[in-house]
Scaffold this motif. Structure first.
Motif, PDB file in Angstrom:
ATOM      1  N   ALA A 138       0.708  -1.329   0.057  1.00 27.59           N
ATOM      2  CA  ALA A 138       0.047   0.095   0.122  1.00 27.59           C
ATOM      3  C   ALA A 138       0.804   1.319   0.043  1.00 27.59           C
ATOM      4  CB  ALA A 138      -0.959  -0.114   1.058  1.00 27.59           C
ATOM      5  N   ALA A 139       1.972   1.227   0.486  1.00 25.29           N
ATOM      6  CA  ALA A 139       3.079   2.215   0.592  1.00 25.29           C
ATOM      7  C   ALA A 139       3.827   2.361  -0.846  1.00 25.29           C
ATOM      8  CB  ALA A 139       3.859   2.181   1.491  1.00 25.29           C
ATOM      9  N   SER A 140       3.585   1.723  -1.985  1.00 23.46           N
ATOM     10  CA  SER A 140       4.113   1.289  -3.186  1.00 23.46           C
ATOM     11  C   SER A 140       5.440   1.209  -3.036  1.00 23.46           C
ATOM     12  CB  SER A 140       4.016   2.969  -3.823  1.00 23.46           C
ATOM     13  OG  SER A 140       2.725   3.324  -4.247  1.00 23.46           O
ATOM     14  N   ASN A 141       5.651   0.012  -2.263  1.00 18.37           N
ATOM     15  CA  ASN A 141       7.157  -0.797  -1.941  1.00 18.37           C
ATOM     16  C   ASN A 141       8.001   0.599  -1.269  1.00 18.37           C
ATOM     17  OD1 ASN A 141       5.637  -2.987  -2.725  1.00 18.37           O
ATOM     18  ND2 ASN A 141       6.784  -2.945  -4.755  1.00 18.37           N
ATOM     19  N   ALA A 142       7.377   1.239  -0.312  1.00 21.92           N
ATOM     20  CA  ALA A 142       8.398   2.250   0.248  1.00 21.92           C
ATOM     21  C   ALA A 142       8.008   2.148   1.882  1.00 21.92           C
ATOM     22  CB  ALA A 142       7.787   3.631  -0.210  1.00 21.92           C
ATOM     23  N   PRO A 143       8.630   2.755   2.476  1.00 23.20           N
ATOM     24  CA  PRO A 143       8.593   2.781   4.138  1.00 23.20           C
ATOM     25  C   PRO A 143       7.208   3.325   4.454  1.00 23.20           C
ATOM     26  CG  PRO A 143      10.716   3.547   3.600  1.00 23.20           C
ATOM     27  CD  PRO A 143      10.006   3.832   2.300  1.00 23.20           C
ATOM     28  N   SER A 144       6.680   2.589   5.513  1.00 23.79           N
ATOM     29  CA  SER A 144       5.461   2.920   6.100  1.00 23.79           C
ATOM     30  C   SER A 144       5.784   4.172   7.302  1.00 23.79           C
ATOM     31  CB  SER A 144       4.854   1.698   6.846  1.00 23.79           C
ATOM     32  OG  SER A 144       4.562   0.974   5.849  1.00 23.79           O
ATOM     33  N   ILE A 145       6.783   3.994   7.880  1.00 23.53           N
ATOM     34  CA  ILE A 145       7.377   4.962   8.910  1.00 23.53           C
ATOM     35  C   ILE A 145       8.731   5.507   8.235  1.00 23.53           C
ATOM     36  CG2 ILE A 145       8.072   5.592  11.319  1.00 23.53           C
ATOM     37  CD1 ILE A 145       6.257   3.180  12.047  1.00 23.53           C
ATOM     38  N   VAL A 146       8.976   7.010   8.247  1.00 24.61           N
ATOM     39  CA  VAL A 146      10.058   7.652   7.834  1.00 24.61           C
ATOM     40  C   VAL A 146      10.514   8.749   8.864  1.00 24.61           C
ATOM     41  CG1 VAL A 146      11.258   9.054   5.951  1.00 24.61           C
ATOM     42  CG2 VAL A 146       9.597   7.148   5.492  1.00 24.61           C
ATOM     43  N   VAL A 147      11.628   8.498   9.622  1.00 27.83           N
ATOM     44  CA  VAL A 147      12.153   9.603  10.444  1.00 27.83           C
ATOM     45  C   VAL A 147      13.809  10.018  10.021  1.00 27.83           C
ATOM     46  CG1 VAL A 147      12.703   9.938  12.895  1.00 27.83           C
ATOM     47  CG2 VAL A 147      11.044   8.470  12.448  1.00 27.83           C
ATOM     48  N   THR A 148      13.644  11.481   9.709  1.00 27.21           N
ATOM     49  CA  THR A 148      14.707  12.045   9.451  1.00 27.21           C
ATOM     50  C   THR A 148      15.456  13.063  10.271  1.00 27.21           C
ATOM     51  OG1 THR A 148      14.398  11.633   7.178  1.00 27.21           O
ATOM     52  CG2 THR A 148      16.211  13.051   7.293  1.00 27.21           C
ATOM     53  N   ALA A 149      16.428  13.190  10.865  1.00 29.13           N
ATOM     54  CA  ALA A 149      16.943  13.949  11.961  1.00 29.13           C
ATOM     55  C   ALA A 149      18.224  14.643  11.478  1.00 29.13           C
ATOM     56  CB  ALA A 149      17.098  13.418  13.133  1.00 29.13           C
TER      57      ALA A 149
END
Length: 336
Positions: A138-149
């Motif tokens: 459902a995420a188009s083969n991408a992450p469901s959670i993304v965190v960038t700091a």
């Protein structure tokens, strides 16, 4: 949609709408939610809180049916809750996008959504719990959670707030978690716990400390100026590991599977490597080059199974599995 409600309020904003809520703090800070029966902020559609010059504080739980956007030019703070009464930002049908200079999630605070949860900070991101049920497909083969700091011009670490919650739950089928920081992910005393089928984690400076609560495939663990330390309660597949490989850097690599096997593609480090599985250990290559404070030993242990250095043939070229240690190499297997 084209004209948010512009506010300049010293106290807390509360309220509700059957449809969308869009609030723009034109000057100063913004606080939402307060105690009492009318203290919540809810939207039957999308919810956008945009603080263009100040900080955003979430005092109580906030909810939206659609996409939730939490935007702050300066810091963003979630107040502390309790295990019985957590402070939660919830989207019931959409995702949550959070952008701020820094993020501080108090004890027993969380972000819940069936869609993508995206957190971006230029400084540190202190995490309570992020929970998404979005699947990998459902995420188009991408992450469901993304965190960038952090970023190229700023240091930002991803930090555990210490309340004991599982920090990342990506419960959708095959779901992926993506973590990226310019100054470390977790610490030896604040290891991140997560549950996800897939993981990618990179830190341009600092270390990576994570604990996996399910069988997980990790496409990348990269701490080129620090160490990588991963513990799994099940099996681990680690496609590529880089630890302390930058010029002049030092870093070690440790992988432990307490109830399963470990499969490694390539693992490169300047310091020592420790790979320990209760079952089998399989790898293509392990290489430790050594540094001024660490000779670069490699120790591999399979408590009940085998150790296998894979030979791979691709395009007519055969690559033999290898162990290359600047110091000593010790391989201990229960079988072969």
């Amino acid at each position: 949609p084209s004209q948010p409600l512009q506010v300049n309020i010293s106290g807390a904003v509360t309220g509700s709408a059957v449809g969308d809520v869009s609030i723009l703090a034109v000057t100063g800070d913004l606080a939402v939610g307060t105690s009492g029966p009318y203290g919540a902020l809810t939207a039957g559609g999308a919810l956008t809180l945009n603080v263009v010059r100040g900080a955003l504080t979430i005092n109580t739980g906030i909810t939206s049916a659609g996409l939730m956007q939490l935007l702050a030019n300066r810091s963003m703070t979630f107040a502390a809750g309790t295990s019985a009464a957590p402070v939660v930002a919830t989207s019931s049908t959409g995702g949550v996008t959070l952008v701020a200079a820094t993020l501080s999630m108090g004890a027993y605070s969380a972000i819940n959504a069936p869609g993508l949860i995206s957190v971006t900070t230029t400084g540190d991101a202190t995490i309570g719990q992020l929970n998404s049920s979005l699947s990998y497909a459902a995420a188009s083969n991408a992450p469901s959670i993304v965190v960038t700091a952090g970023g190229v011009a700023s240091l930002g670490a991803i930090i555990d707030n210490g309340d004991g919650q599982t920090k990342f739950i990506a419960s959708g089928a095959g779901a992926e978690l993506s973590l990226s920081a310019s100054n470390g992910i977790g610490s030896a005393t604040g290891r991140f716990t997560f549950s996800a089928a897939r993981l990618s984690a990179s830190a341009s400076a600092g270390d990576i400390y994570v604990k996996v609560l399910a069988d997980t495939e990790v496409s990348l663990l990269s701490a080129v100026k620090g160490s990588v330390d991963i513990i799994g309660t099940g099996g681990l597949r680690l496609d590529q590991v880089l630890a302390g490989t930058a010029t002049g850097a030092s870093g070690s690599f440790r992988a432990v599977a307490n109830n399963g096997s470990i499969l490694i593609g390539t693992a490169e480090s300047s310091g020592s490597q420790t790979v320990h599985a209760t079952q089998n250990v399989t790898f293509k290559s392990l290489a430790a080059t050594g540094n001024s404070g660490d000779v670069g030993n490699i120790n591999v242990t399979a408590d009940t199974g085998f150790i296998l250095a894979q030979t791979v043939t691709s395009g007519g070229v055969t690559t033999f599995g290898s162990v290359s240690a600047h110091g000593s190499a010790t391989l201990l297997a229960a079988t072969t």
